[in-house]
Design a protein around this motif. Structure first.
Motif, mmCIF file in Angstrom:
data_model
loop_
_atom_site.group_PDB
_atom_site.id
_atom_site.type_symbol
_atom_site.label_atom_id
_atom_site.label_comp_id
_atom_site.label_asym_id
_atom_site.label_seq_id
_atom_site.Cartn_x
_atom_site.Cartn_y
_atom_site.Cartn_z
ATOM 1 N N LYS A 49 37.621 -1.680 2.796
ATOM 2 C CA LYS A 49 38.676 -2.282 1.977
ATOM 3 C C LYS A 49 38.459 -3.789 1.839
ATOM 4 O O LYS A 49 38.631 -4.354 0.758
ATOM 5 C CB LYS A 49 40.030 -1.975 2.651
ATOM 6 N N VAL A 50 38.087 -4.427 2.938
ATOM 7 C CA VAL A 50 37.848 -5.874 2.898
ATOM 8 C C VAL A 50 36.714 -6.167 1.916
ATOM 9 O O VAL A 50 36.802 -7.051 1.073
ATOM 10 C CB VAL A 50 37.489 -6.408 4.306
ATOM 11 N N LEU A 51 35.659 -5.371 2.016
ATOM 12 C CA LEU A 51 34.496 -5.594 1.168
ATOM 13 C C LEU A 51 34.842 -5.377 -0.309
ATOM 14 O O LEU A 51 34.436 -6.149 -1.169
ATOM 15 C CB LEU A 51 33.377 -4.642 1.614
ATOM 16 N N THR A 52 35.624 -4.332 -0.585
ATOM 17 C CA THR A 52 35.893 -4.029 -1.987
ATOM 18 C C THR A 52 36.994 -4.916 -2.564
ATOM 19 O O THR A 52 37.088 -5.054 -3.771
ATOM 20 C CB THR A 52 36.289 -2.554 -2.179
ATOM 21 N N ASN A 73 27.002 1.516 7.227
ATOM 22 C CA ASN A 73 27.961 2.521 6.811
ATOM 23 C C ASN A 73 29.061 1.911 5.931
ATOM 24 O O ASN A 73 29.491 2.496 4.939
ATOM 25 C CB ASN A 73 28.544 3.168 8.076
ATOM 26 N N VAL A 74 29.471 0.703 6.270
ATOM 27 C CA VAL A 74 30.500 0.037 5.466
ATOM 28 C C VAL A 74 29.960 -0.265 4.071
ATOM 29 O O VAL A 74 30.610 0.001 3.059
ATOM 30 C CB VAL A 74 30.979 -1.260 6.155
ATOM 31 N N PHE A 75 28.737 -0.808 4.017
ATOM 32 C CA PHE A 75 28.138 -1.109 2.707
ATOM 33 C C PHE A 75 28.026 0.146 1.851
ATOM 34 O O PHE A 75 28.360 0.151 0.674
ATOM 35 C CB PHE A 75 26.748 -1.736 2.895
ATOM 36 N N LEU A 76 27.579 1.202 2.517
ATOM 37 C CA LEU A 76 27.353 2.445 1.796
ATOM 38 C C LEU A 76 28.653 2.984 1.202
ATOM 39 O O LEU A 76 28.731 3.353 0.025
ATOM 40 C CB LEU A 76 26.797 3.468 2.795
ATOM 41 N N ARG A 77 29.694 2.980 2.040
ATOM 42 C CA ARG A 77 30.970 3.520 1.571
ATOM 43 C C ARG A 77 31.591 2.633 0.507
ATOM 44 O O ARG A 77 32.210 3.110 -0.431
ATOM 45 C CB ARG A 77 31.912 3.705 2.758
ATOM 46 N N ALA A 78 31.409 1.324 0.661
ATOM 47 C CA ALA A 78 31.961 0.414 -0.340
ATOM 48 C C ALA A 78 31.282 0.641 -1.691
ATOM 49 O O ALA A 78 31.928 0.601 -2.738
ATOM 50 C CB ALA A 78 31.795 -1.027 0.112
#
Lengths: 686, 193
Positions: free
Chosen positions: B72-75, A24-29
């Motif tokens: 946010k961390v990832l981006t 989900n984090v990857f997708l949203r990023a």
């Protein structure tokens, strides 16, 4: 159970409860990145606000939708079924035009700008809406706008324009659409305001197409140019870049200048902040109907948020911190710096106060919210500021006019620049210096002619206007605090000076406050003073003397202060008998001894507590609780989540008492031997 | 490359080595290394959740905010400059996002003082012991005590670092931490062995 075990359990519980959804984090990023590559400073998900008057809105996703329905002329050329009778345009920045036929079905759906093209990409570029009933199409569009985050903010605006040569039909369609949209917004939990108008089809169409806006927005712009008397040659082009919200506000102000726009305001703030090229996010809210007209820009960094106001016409940054990245380790501002920021903000809005000095300054530090709370009075106005503890940004502010009450100290800032966006609350009264002096003299039983070394200071204490009146008569020095609204004596002190060891002369008149005779006739009904019974300072003194087992004639250095402590009327009675110094707190309503202290007495040099009587080693939990409640000024009935803990530390017994009342959380440490409050905290329970 | 292997997700290990590892993981994430991010996520998600939960007092909001933090961390990891405080960097993001959400909730009038559910009903991995201790942490502790204790338990931050992160004096953090542990010891007495 030891500390380590507790920590292990907590860690394990948290790791079990924490979300574990990497995908989900990857997708949203990914989605964020897509957005980011098109629009540098955009974030649609979270909208928020900090102050009463600060409603923030994302730059470039500024919300306004124009829906234009065009009708009429096309009919003859296209035949009945395809005859355009109306054009509906929706402007929310994405501008969309729907052409509809006599049966109120959509013939074509046109995106007037890039935002709209993006929005319509899920609907076959608008082709999916062709042949659909107008209300269904509008519902679909509003839903898409809400999902894309355009209409979630209460400052969002949607402009519905209906163009139709048949005025009656235009008005009907307009009304129906506004109803559909209102309904759709409620269903989607959107919060936008809906503006609408209907016009006949006109020459704005061509100019609207040239500027990539809908004909509805073009009509609004033309109205503004005409009504506001804008003479700029490129007015249309410049205004077409503004959002509907900006246009609506501009129309309301009637200003003939052209605002710089959210984008330029954001860049001005970014440059001022030294944040250029740092990839920061911004939030911009136009406040064109504020004084002065401005854009409120919030710059969001990993270190926190910084707030700026930018003049809407000149682009000058009016308030905000510079070089926010230079100060990498976050240093707290000093109170003086915070006060300076508040003053700068005040003079930006009230230039005529720039020469005045704030008085009665009260600064509190609220570490929890990371702000200084500042109150002061300047030029007859009471100001309250919340200043960010690190950035000096003004997080919230309020101004309230202090009515001079006919006796006055206050000159007011001119009406036009007065209170920002909300009218000042009902004015409070100020009896003025003369009446305050008179009240003190009358209470002391002295004549002004006999008075020397007179000093009167107007002050704000805990939001209450007070006059501190100090003077001497002979070798007696008087200090009074007079309520600035009512003329009541809040506290007084009388000391003999110059002749050490002389006893204070007994009072010459009964001291039952407040001395109503000194109140000016214009006095409004008192609102700040609690209506509790008051035993008066004589009785308070008598109670203290009786408890101490002394007669008034044995006493020297007598000092009586009337005080409100957390809403409880108290008399603080201090005096000396021989070497011993006594300090009493007497409940001003009941005459009960709340606490007392004796110092310097050869055999009795420690604290006492009224409840404990002869200071036994442990007063017990009940009395400790009572001491905390009494100090907090709350009654046990209102208390929730009470916890009392008895602890022995360093051979001393202490009671840790915690409880909640309303939205506040209290923590007390009470001395188990004396009932004395050793420490206390009161927090807003967030 | 294999620095991370052999380290456990939580428990006792060298804090300095941990920081180095987290710094590396963020930097690698910034260069597009998805495995590094996955590792980072695994190591920090409990602390991020703890931070969010201790502010928001509501499992659903805390979960959302935890996920928002990692987005946010990832981006923004591409712009991360390793300064030896990787956990503080991440948790500052969480704190800001939590405060934003709190303010929004407050504005929308959704905040009532007693409204919190620490754990959702359908969380499969959560044991009854987890429920008990988290529930007590929510019930028995004051806001600041809860923040301090939950962060300490999950983040591996030193009290000094917690103090900096929460913008509190070190003495306050120490005394509140001790008091909070005492409280938990006393409420859990008899309930657990």
């Amino acid at each position: 159970m030891n500390e380590n075990r507790i920590n292990e359990m907590l860690d394990s519980a948290l790791s079990h409860a924490a979300p574990d959804d990497l995908e989900n984090v990857f997708l949203r990023a990914e989605k964020e990145k897509e957005k980011g590559s098109e629009i540098e400073v955009t974030e649609t998900k979270t909208k928020k606000k900090f102050g009463k008057w600060q409603i923030w809105q994302r730059v470039l996703v500024a919300a306004c939708l124009v829906l234009v329905v065009i009708g009429g002329v096309g009919g003859i050329l296209l035949g009945q079924a395809n005859a355009v009778v109306s054009v509906v345009s929706l402007d929310v920045n994405p501008g969309i035009e729907l052409s509809i036929n006599r049966g109120e079905k959509v013939i074509s759906c046109r995106a007037v700008n890039a935002d709209a093209e993006k929005l319509l990409s899920d609907m076959g570029g608008g082709r999916d809406l062709e042949g659909v009933k107008l209300d269904v199409a509008v519902n679909a569009l509003v839903g898409a706008l809400v999902r894309a985050g355009y209409l979630n903010d209460i400052s969002s605006a949607i402009l519905v324009s209906v163009e139709d040569d048949d005025e009656t039909r235009a008005a009907r369609i307009q009304q129906e659409l506004v109803d559909y949209i209102d309904g759709a917004l409620k269903g989607e939990s959107g919060q936008a305001s809906v503006f609408s108008h209907s016009t006949t089809r006109s020459e704005v169409e061509a100019i609207a197409r040239d500027n990539n806006i809908s004909t509805g927005k073009a009509t609004l712009i033309n109205e503004i140019i005409k009504n506001n008397g804008i003479t700029d040659e490129d007015a249309f082009e410049k205004l077409s870049l503004l959002t509907v919200k900006e246009l609506v506000e501009l129309k309301r102000t009637g200003d003939s200048r052209i605002p710089i726009g959210s984008e330029l305001a954001a860049s001005a703030a970014i440059e001022y902040a030294g944040a250029a090229g740092k990839g920061v996010l911004t939030d911009v809210d136009p406040e064109l109907d504020d004084v002065p007209p401005c854009y409120e820009v919030e710059i969001i960094t990993d270190n926190g948020k910084y707030e700026y106001t930018v003049d809407a016409y000149t682009g000058e940054v009016l308030t905000g911190a510079r070089d926010i990245f230079a100060s990498a380790p976050k240093e707290k501002l000093t109170e003086d710096e915070a006060l300076a920021a508040a003053k700068a903000h005040m003079t930006a809005r009230f230039p005529e106060l720039s020469g005045s000095t704030p008085e009665g300054v009260v600064i509190r530090t609220d570490d929890k919210d990371g702000e200084y709370e500042i109150e002061f009075v300047c030029g007859g106005y009471k100001f309250e500021y919340d200043i960010d503890i690190y950035t000096a940004s003004v997080l919230d502010w309020d101004v309230e006019k202090i009515n001079a009450g006919g006796n006055g100290s206050a000159q007011s800032p001119s009406e036009t620049t007065a209170s920002p966006s909300s009218p000042a609350p009902a004015p409070s009264a100020d009896i003025g210096e003369e009446a305050a002096k008179a009240a003190a003299f009358s209470h002391a039983g002295v004549k002004e002619a006999d008075v020397t070394l007179l000093r009167v200071v107007r002050d704000y204490d805990d939001g209450r206007l007070e006059y501190d009146v100090e003077f001497r008569v002979g070798n007696i020095e008087y200090e009074y605090e007079i309520d600035g609204e009512t003329g009541a004596v809040i506290s007084y002190d009388r000391e003999t000076v110059g002749q050490a060891g002389t006893t204070t002369p007994p009072a010459t008149k009964p001291e039952t406050e407040p001395p109503t005779t000194t109140k000016p006739e214009t006095q409004p009904p008192t609102t700040t003073k609690p209506t509790v019974s008051d035993i008066g300072s004589e009785s308070a003194k008598a109670a203290a003397f009786a408890h101490a087992g002394v007669g008034e004639n044995e006493v020297s250095n007598l000092k009586v202060e009337r005080d409100y402590d957390d809403g409880i009327l108290e008399y603080e009675v201090e005096f000396r008998v021989g070497n011993a110094k006594y300090e009493y707190k007497i409940n001003g309503s009941t005459g009960a001894v709340i606490s007392y202290e004796v110092e310097g007495d050869h055999d009795d040099d420690h604290d006492h507590n009224s409840a404990g009587g002869n200071a036994s080693a442990d007063i017990g939990a009940e009395k400790a609780k009572a001491a905390a409640f009494s100090h907090a000024g709350v009654s046990e009935a209102d208390v929730r989540a009470l916890k009392v803990e008895r602890e022995e530390e360093h051979g001393r017994i202490e009671y840790e008492i915690e409880f909640r009342v309303g939205a506040y959380e209290y923590e007390y440490t009470i001395d188990g031997a004396t009932g004395k409050v050793l420490s206390h905290e009161k927090d807003h329970d967030d | 490359m294999l620095i991370i292997s052999g380290l456990t997700v939580s428990g006792a290990h060298d804090p300095e080595e941990d920081k180095q590892t987290l710094d590396d993981l963020i930097v690698r994430t910034g260069k597009g290394d998805r495995e590094a991010f996955a590792e980072l996520y695994g190591r920090t998600r409990a602390a991020v959740y703890a931070m969010a939960l201790s502010y928001l007092k509501n499992a659903e909001d805390a979960e959302d905010t935890a996920q928002d933090t990692f987005v946010k961390v990832l981006t923004s990891s591409g712009t991360y400059v390793p300064k030896g405080t990787p956990m503080a960097w991440i948790l500052t993001i969480t704190r800001n996002l939590s405060l934003m959400r709190m303010r929004r909730r407050m504005r929308e009038g959704e905040l009532s003082p007693e409204e919190w559910d620490a754990i959702p009903e359908d969380a499969p991995r959560v044991t009854s012991e987890d429920r008990l201790i988290l529930g007590e942490a929510m019930r028995s502790l004051t806001d600041e005590e809860r923040r301090i204790v939950l962060l300490h338990a999950s983040s591996g931050l030193k009290h000094r670092e917690t103090a900096k992160l929460l913008e509190l004096p070190l003495s306050t953090v120490l005394s509140k931490y001790n008091r909070a542990i005492k409280k938990l010891q006393s409420v859990l007495k008899g309930e657990l062995v």
